[in-house]
Design a protein around this motif. Structure first.
Motif, short mmCIF file in Angstrom:
data_model
loop_
_atom_site.label_atom_id
_atom_site.label_comp_id
_atom_site.label_asym_id
_atom_site.label_seq_id
_atom_site.Cartn_x
_atom_site.Cartn_y
_atom_site.Cartn_z
N UNK A 49 0.82 -1.21 0.00
CA UNK A 49 0.00 0.00 0.00
C UNK A 49 0.86 1.26 0.00
N UNK A 50 1.97 1.22 0.72
CA UNK A 50 2.85 2.39 0.80
C UNK A 50 3.74 2.55 -0.42
N UNK A 51 3.92 1.48 -1.18
CA UNK A 51 4.86 1.49 -2.31
C UNK A 51 4.17 1.09 -3.61
N UNK A 52 3.04 1.69 -3.88
CA UNK A 52 2.26 1.36 -5.07
C UNK A 52 3.06 1.54 -6.35
N UNK A 53 3.88 2.55 -6.38
CA UNK A 53 4.66 2.84 -7.58
C UNK A 53 5.88 1.93 -7.74
N UNK A 54 6.32 1.35 -6.63
CA UNK A 54 7.52 0.51 -6.68
C UNK A 54 7.37 -0.69 -5.74
N UNK A 55 6.53 -1.66 -6.11
CA UNK A 55 6.30 -2.82 -5.24
C UNK A 55 7.55 -3.69 -5.02
N UNK A 56 8.57 -3.49 -5.84
CA UNK A 56 9.81 -4.24 -5.66
C UNK A 56 10.43 -3.99 -4.28
N UNK A 57 10.12 -2.85 -3.70
CA UNK A 57 10.62 -2.50 -2.37
C UNK A 57 10.17 -3.55 -1.34
N UNK A 58 9.09 -4.23 -1.65
CA UNK A 58 8.48 -5.17 -0.69
C UNK A 58 8.99 -6.60 -0.83
N UNK A 59 10.05 -6.79 -1.56
CA UNK A 59 10.58 -8.15 -1.77
C UNK A 59 10.90 -8.87 -0.46
N UNK A 60 11.51 -8.15 0.47
CA UNK A 60 11.87 -8.78 1.75
C UNK A 60 10.61 -9.21 2.50
N UNK A 61 9.58 -8.38 2.47
CA UNK A 61 8.31 -8.71 3.12
C UNK A 61 7.66 -9.92 2.44
N UNK A 62 7.78 -9.98 1.12
CA UNK A 62 7.25 -11.13 0.38
C UNK A 62 8.02 -12.39 0.75
N UNK A 63 9.32 -12.28 0.90
CA UNK A 63 10.14 -13.42 1.31
C UNK A 63 9.73 -13.89 2.71
N UNK A 64 9.50 -12.94 3.61
CA UNK A 64 9.03 -13.30 4.96
C UNK A 64 7.70 -14.03 4.90
N UNK A 65 6.81 -13.54 4.05
CA UNK A 65 5.51 -14.17 3.90
C UNK A 65 5.66 -15.59 3.34
N UNK A 66 6.49 -15.73 2.34
CA UNK A 66 6.75 -17.05 1.77
C UNK A 66 7.30 -18.00 2.84
N UNK A 67 8.27 -17.54 3.59
CA UNK A 67 8.88 -18.39 4.62
C UNK A 67 7.85 -18.81 5.68
N UNK A 68 7.00 -17.89 6.07
CA UNK A 68 5.98 -18.20 7.07
C UNK A 68 4.99 -19.23 6.53
N UNK A 69 4.51 -19.01 5.32
CA UNK A 69 3.54 -19.96 4.76
C UNK A 69 4.17 -21.33 4.55
N UNK A 70 5.41 -21.36 4.10
CA UNK A 70 6.09 -22.64 3.92
C UNK A 70 6.28 -23.35 5.25
N UNK A 71 6.65 -22.62 6.27
CA UNK A 71 6.82 -23.23 7.60
C UNK A 71 5.49 -23.76 8.11
N UNK A 72 4.42 -23.05 7.87
CA UNK A 72 3.09 -23.50 8.28
C UNK A 72 2.72 -24.77 7.54
#
Length: 102
Positions: free
Chosen positions: A71-94
């Motif tokens: 939401x904060x980086x609509x123009x540059x969602x690439x900034x959120x790669x680390x957050x996406x990685x965290x989300x991936x890791x959490x879902x995989x662990x689950x």
């Protein structure tokens, strides 16, 4: 994770397709333009796919952080790669926990 995606497609395929089309058609502003489609897909998935409910329970904080970043980086969602990685890791662990319990 593939099994979960297959279940989402099985039970919520039309909603997934609608959301995907919206994202494709609103390249720069999809986070705001496709909010209703996202909500419908989320609701369908939570109601019909047990693994989604489990992941949401375990990973809600990480999901919220990723959504906030987008939401904060609509123009540059690439900034959120680390957050996406965290989300991936959490879902995989689950999913790993669910697989070992079965």
């Amino acid at each position: 994770m593939n099994a979960t995606f297959i279940q989402v497609v099985k039970y919520c395929g039309s909603k997934l397709e609608t959301y995907q089309r919206c994202v494709e058609n609103h390249n720069k502003d999809w986070t705001s333009e496709c909010l209703e489609q996202k909500r419908e897909l989320t609701k369908c998935s939570e109601e019909n796919v047990p693994d989604i409910r489990k992941m949401k329970e375990k990973c809600q904080e990480v999901i919220d952080a990723f959504d906030e970043c987008l939401a904060k980086n609509k123009e540059d969602p690439e900034v959120c790669r680390e957050k996406l990685r965290d989300l991936y890791n959490c879902t995989e662990a689950t999913m790993d926990i669910n697989i070992t319990k079965e």
